[in-house]
Design a protein around this motif. Structure first.
Motif, PDB file in Angstrom:
ATOM      1  N   LEU A 195       9.854   1.903 -10.011  1.00  0.00           N
ATOM      2  CA  LEU A 195       9.549   3.187 -10.735  1.00  0.00           C
ATOM      3  C   LEU A 195       9.831   2.959 -12.261  1.00  0.00           C
ATOM      4  N   ALA A 196      10.495   2.329 -12.783  1.00  0.00           N
ATOM      5  CA  ALA A 196      11.139   1.955 -14.320  1.00  0.00           C
ATOM      6  C   ALA A 196       9.710   1.231 -14.792  1.00  0.00           C
ATOM      7  N   GLN A 197       9.463   0.175 -13.944  1.00  0.00           N
ATOM      8  CA  GLN A 197       8.329  -0.728 -14.234  1.00  0.00           C
ATOM      9  C   GLN A 197       7.134   0.031 -14.415  1.00  0.00           C
ATOM     10  N   GLY A 198       7.122   1.031 -13.516  1.00  0.00           N
ATOM     11  CA  GLY A 198       5.731   1.774 -13.647  1.00  0.00           C
ATOM     12  C   GLY A 198       5.656   2.786 -14.535  1.00  0.00           C
ATOM     13  N   MET A 199       6.534   3.398 -14.991  1.00  0.00           N
ATOM     14  CA  MET A 199       6.849   4.335 -16.079  1.00  0.00           C
ATOM     15  C   MET A 199       6.684   3.615 -17.442  1.00  0.00           C
TER      16      MET A 199
ATOM     17  N   GLU B 171      14.511  11.398 -16.759  1.00  0.00           N
ATOM     18  CA  GLU B 171      13.167  11.576 -16.161  1.00  0.00           C
ATOM     19  C   GLU B 171      13.184  10.581 -14.910  1.00  0.00           C
ATOM     20  N   LEU B 172      13.769   9.364 -15.163  1.00  0.00           N
ATOM     21  CA  LEU B 172      13.854   8.379 -13.923  1.00  0.00           C
ATOM     22  C   LEU B 172      14.331   8.927 -12.978  1.00  0.00           C
ATOM     23  N   ASN B 173      15.772   9.848 -13.094  1.00  0.00           N
ATOM     24  CA  ASN B 173      16.449  10.391 -11.868  1.00  0.00           C
ATOM     25  C   ASN B 173      15.352  11.109 -11.094  1.00  0.00           C
ATOM     26  N   VAL B 174      14.850  12.063 -11.837  1.00  0.00           N
ATOM     27  CA  VAL B 174      14.093  13.133 -11.080  1.00  0.00           C
ATOM     28  C   VAL B 174      12.901  12.360 -10.421  1.00  0.00           C
ATOM     29  N   LEU B 175      12.020  11.619 -11.069  1.00  0.00           N
ATOM     30  CA  LEU B 175      11.001  10.734 -10.322  1.00  0.00           C
ATOM     31  C   LEU B 175      11.547  10.200  -9.097  1.00  0.00           C
ATOM     32  N   GLN B 176      12.781   9.410  -9.372  1.00  0.00           N
ATOM     33  CA  GLN B 176      12.977   8.500  -8.218  1.00  0.00           C
ATOM     34  C   GLN B 176      13.183   9.188  -7.021  1.00  0.00           C
ATOM     35  N   ARG B 177      13.654  10.523  -7.086  1.00  0.00           N
ATOM     36  CA  ARG B 177      13.843  11.401  -5.941  1.00  0.00           C
ATOM     37  C   ARG B 177      12.538  11.657  -5.275  1.00  0.00           C
ATOM     38  N   ARG B 178      11.354  11.948  -6.141  1.00  0.00           N
ATOM     39  CA  ARG B 178      10.227  12.379  -5.797  1.00  0.00           C
ATOM     40  C   ARG B 178       9.584  11.133  -4.811  1.00  0.00           C
ATOM     41  N   LEU B 179       9.825   9.762  -5.499  1.00  0.00           N
ATOM     42  CA  LEU B 179       9.043   8.691  -5.012  1.00  0.00           C
ATOM     43  C   LEU B 179       9.704   8.465  -3.625  1.00  0.00           C
ATOM     44  N   LEU B 180      11.174   8.555  -3.767  1.00  0.00           N
ATOM     45  CA  LEU B 180      11.846   8.227  -2.212  1.00  0.00           C
ATOM     46  C   LEU B 180      11.499   9.350  -1.214  1.00  0.00           C
ATOM     47  N   ASP B 181      11.147  10.519  -1.724  1.00  0.00           N
ATOM     48  CA  ASP B 181      10.699  11.443  -0.705  1.00  0.00           C
ATOM     49  C   ASP B 181       9.446  11.323   0.003  1.00  0.00           C
ATOM     50  N   HIS B 182       8.716  10.878  -0.948  1.00  0.00           N
ATOM     51  CA  HIS B 182       7.275  10.684  -0.468  1.00  0.00           C
ATOM     52  C   HIS B 182       7.120   9.289   0.267  1.00  0.00           C
ATOM     53  N   TYR B 183       7.883   8.109   0.001  1.00  0.00           N
ATOM     54  CA  TYR B 183       7.820   7.004   0.678  1.00  0.00           C
ATOM     55  C   TYR B 183       8.675   7.171   1.888  1.00  0.00           C
TER      56      TYR B 183
ATOM     57  N   GLY C 228       0.907  -1.118  -0.050  1.00  0.00           N
ATOM     58  CA  GLY C 228       0.146   0.074  -0.059  1.00  0.00           C
ATOM     59  C   GLY C 228       0.810   1.213   0.050  1.00  0.00           C
ATOM     60  N   ASP C 229       1.773   1.188   0.852  1.00  0.00           N
ATOM     61  CA  ASP C 229       2.567   2.539   0.920  1.00  0.00           C
ATOM     62  C   ASP C 229       3.688   2.564  -0.180  1.00  0.00           C
ATOM     63  N   LEU C 230       4.280   1.428  -0.769  1.00  0.00           N
ATOM     64  CA  LEU C 230       4.930   1.464  -1.896  1.00  0.00           C
ATOM     65  C   LEU C 230       4.203   1.975  -3.219  1.00  0.00           C
ATOM     66  N   ALA C 231       2.762   1.295  -3.285  1.00  0.00           N
ATOM     67  CA  ALA C 231       1.826   1.935  -4.398  1.00  0.00           C
ATOM     68  C   ALA C 231       1.791   3.297  -4.290  1.00  0.00           C
ATOM     69  N   ALA C 232       1.512   3.961  -3.071  1.00  0.00           N
ATOM     70  CA  ALA C 232       0.956   5.522  -3.095  1.00  0.00           C
ATOM     71  C   ALA C 232       2.305   6.126  -3.374  1.00  0.00           C
ATOM     72  N   ALA C 233       3.555   5.717  -3.200  1.00  0.00           N
ATOM     73  CA  ALA C 233       4.796   6.494  -3.431  1.00  0.00           C
ATOM     74  C   ALA C 233       5.005   6.469  -4.836  1.00  0.00           C
ATOM     75  N   LEU C 234       5.059   5.502  -5.549  1.00  0.00           N
ATOM     76  CA  LEU C 234       4.887   5.277  -7.171  1.00  0.00           C
ATOM     77  C   LEU C 234       3.913   5.891  -7.853  1.00  0.00           C
ATOM     78  N   ASN C 235       2.667   6.014  -7.379  1.00  0.00           N
ATOM     79  CA  ASN C 235       1.777   6.705  -7.802  1.00  0.00           C
ATOM     80  C   ASN C 235       1.795   8.321  -7.671  1.00  0.00           C
ATOM     81  N   HIS C 236       2.365   8.758  -6.566  1.00  0.00           N
ATOM     82  CA  HIS C 236       2.859  10.116  -6.502  1.00  0.00           C
ATOM     83  C   HIS C 236       3.802  10.676  -7.542  1.00  0.00           C
ATOM     84  N   ALA C 237       4.727   9.902  -7.761  1.00  0.00           N
ATOM     85  CA  ALA C 237       5.671   9.879  -8.777  1.00  0.00           C
ATOM     86  C   ALA C 237       5.122  10.165 -10.143  1.00  0.00           C
ATOM     87  N   LEU C 238       4.233   9.092 -10.329  1.00  0.00           N
ATOM     88  CA  LEU C 238       3.580   8.925 -11.589  1.00  0.00           C
ATOM     89  C   LEU C 238       2.806  10.092 -11.894  1.00  0.00           C
TER      90      LEU C 238
END
Length: 223
Positions: free
Chosen positions: A57-61, A71-83, A22-32
């Motif tokens: 993240l790569a799979q989600g993208m 793009e992956l570099n930028v979004l990975q930081r967003r994902l990790l910060d949210h998580y 649940g928490d990983l999906a929320a972080a991935l969806n935040h980045a997406l």
């Protein structure tokens, strides 16, 4: 008790000890969503978990249109910060997991975690759930250096060394777990309730459990 067949038992974290979906999906969806992509359901995300945050993240993208490394570099930081800020909102141990850990500890077994989650995040989530003190070693996907997470044998070898050596077994839910354990010469048990990327029978584990209530007898059979 000293007659238990294994001195060390190691566990994967996501999809094995903890239901973090649940928490990983929320972080991935935040980045997406921040990239204007559609969000994914928890069930869609589960098979993406296990190879670390960047892999997920790569799979989600890829599932929502692909992306560049930049793009992956930028979004990975967003994902990790949210998580990191929401790491244990929905996350809980799987049923019977804590009881299984208690039973192993009673038998004198040394416990460890080997995950492809960043070590700092693994330590944070275990601390927030009050589980840190149960484990003699906590090894993350970055602990052994870049590119040396599971399926490399290096984190499994480090687990055995940090736990003082001796006969060991490993419990996981992905091909990364089983491959790493076997590469290090350890038998492995697969969890059918985990975040499976493929049918559990295809992982190549010596045994499969459908619940942590089955773990102690499975380890005894494994010996």
């Amino acid at each position: 008790m000293t007659d238990f067949p294994f001195r060390i038992v190691g566990f994967d974290l996501d999809g094995t000890l903890l239901d973090t979906s649940g928490d990983l999906a929320a972080a991935l969806n935040h980045a997406l969503a921040s990239a204007g992509r559609p969000t994914l359901s928890v069930e869609q995300v589960k098979p993406m978990i296990g190879g670390g945050a960047r892999h997920m993240l790569a799979q989600g993208m890829a599932a929502t249109g692909g992306c560049t490394d930049a793009e992956l570099n930028v979004l990975q930081r967003r994902l990790l910060d949210h998580y990191q800020a929401n790491i244990a909102v929905l996350t809980r141990p799987f049923p019977h997991a804590l009881d299984a850990l208690d039973q192993l500890a009673t038998r004198g077994v040394t416990l460890a975690v080997v995950t492809n989650k960043l070590e700092a995040l693994a330590r944070q989530i275990l601390a927030e759930l009050g589980l840190t003190d149960r484990f003699a070693a906590i090894i993350g996907g970055d602990t052994m250096g870049p590119g040396n997470g599971k399926p490399s044998r290096l984190p499994i070898d480090a687990m055995v060394a940090r736990c003082g050596g001796g006969r060991a077994a490993f419990i996981g839910d992905s091909i990364y777990d089983i491959t790493a354990a076997h590469a290090a010469g350890l038998p492995a048990i697969a969890c059918s309730f985990g975040f499976l990327m493929q049918p559990v029978e295809e992982l190549g584990a010596e045994l499969v459990i459908d619940s942590f209530a089955e773990l102690i007898p499975a380890l005894e059979r494994l010996a």
